[in-house]
Write an enzyme that holds these catalytic residues in place. Structure first.
Site, PDB file in Angstrom:
ATOM      1  N   CYS A   1     -64.087 -22.942  10.029  1.00 47.95           N
ATOM      2  CA  CYS A   1     -62.972 -22.126  10.537  1.00 47.95           C
ATOM      3  C   CYS A   1     -62.765 -22.382  12.023  1.00 47.95           C
ATOM      4  O   CYS A   1     -61.620 -22.494  12.488  1.00 47.95           O
ATOM      5  CB  CYS A   1     -63.252 -20.645  10.309  1.00 47.95           C
ATOM      6  SG  CYS A   1     -63.504 -20.176   8.578  1.00 47.95           S
TER       7      CYS A   1
ATOM      8  N   CYS B   1     -68.136 -18.999  10.758  1.00 41.04           N
ATOM      9  CA  CYS B   1     -67.814 -20.174   9.927  1.00 41.04           C
ATOM     10  C   CYS B   1     -67.480 -21.360  10.817  1.00 41.04           C
ATOM     11  O   CYS B   1     -66.474 -21.348  11.533  1.00 41.04           O
ATOM     12  CB  CYS B   1     -66.638 -19.840   9.006  1.00 41.04           C
ATOM     13  SG  CYS B   1     -65.973 -21.255   8.107  1.00 41.04           S
TER      14      CYS B   1
END
Length: 244
Positions: free
Chosen positions: A115, A112
């Site tokens: 993230c 991600c």
């Protein structure tokens, strides 16, 4: 990787590199071939057959080639109050034993991008809030648990506090980090909970138990309607996970 050093040994420096660095750590001594800008020895063999060991007490000379292990982005800059979760049981236990501490659960995935970008800021906030506990949950390693907890978007955060249990949950990015800071300020103030830490909701506990993620003795009492409802949710989540 380890090996035993003997009296006769040879090391060849490849021709196709301008620089080579070797480091051998031994219990007898330290033998180092440091980085050199000279090409005098490139492609030649260093012969150690004339090496005479020092007169020392007999030991088993063990050497290890020191290789730097690359650190993954989600392992960098972690603070002492940041804990990686390895199982649903550990997750549940961490919430129940946190007492009055604010617990921030960070759901992330190695793939991600959001993230990864947000990670350094979360580490900084963890450092500024040493009394809070930050639990990190790797979505890729704990998909079954995340499905049971209805986590379907990343990065995602949940805040828990003492007897109140879950106080808020949301997704945010670096652009909306104010949402995270606001939740810390609101729920991180010092206070005393009236009762033990609640942790997960009853439906979440039963959902995790129904798929074998936690011990059955943690499951609270449910009435028949609640149990059937949660069982149906767990069944749907299990099908969704199988199709993913």
């Amino acid at each position: 990787m380890s090996c035993c050093l003997k009296a006769d040994f040879s090391i060849t420096i490849p021709k196709n590199r301008d620089r080579e660095f070797f480091r051998v750590c031994s219990s007898i001594g330290s033998l180092q071939f440091k980085e050199s800008y000279s090409k005098e020895f490139l492609g030649k063999t260093l012969d150690g057959s004339d090496y005479k060991p020092l007169k020392l007490d007999p030991v088993s000379a063990q050497s290890s080639v020191c290789i730097n292990k690359s650190i993954k982005w989600w392992e960098k800059s972690l603070e002492a109050n940041m804990i990686e979760i390895h199982s649903a049981q550990q997750f549940v236990d961490s919430l129940l034993t946190a007492g009055d501490k604010l617990v921030v659960v960070d759901f992330y995935s190695p793939g991600c991008g959001g993230c990864k970008t947000l990670h350094p800021k979360i580490c900084q906030l963890a450092e500024l809030n040493p009394d809070a506990l930050f639990l990190k949950v790797n979505y890729e390693q704990h998909k079954a648990m995340c499905y049971a907890l209805h986590v379907h978007v990343l990065p995602f955060f949940r805040f828990y506090r003492g007897a109140e249990g879950k106080v808020c949950s949301f997704s945010c990015t670096t652009a909306t980090i104010k949402k995270f800071k606001g939740a810390l300020a609101k729920h991180g103030t010092e206070r005393c909970s009236l009762g033990p830490a609640k942790g997960l909701d009853k439906s979440e506990i039963l959902a995790l138990s129904s798929i074998g993620q936690i011990k059955t003795d943690l499951v609270p009492s449910f009435d028949k309607v609640e149990e059937e409802l949660v069982s149906n949710i767990g069944f749907k989540e299990g099908n969704a996970m199988a199709m993913a």
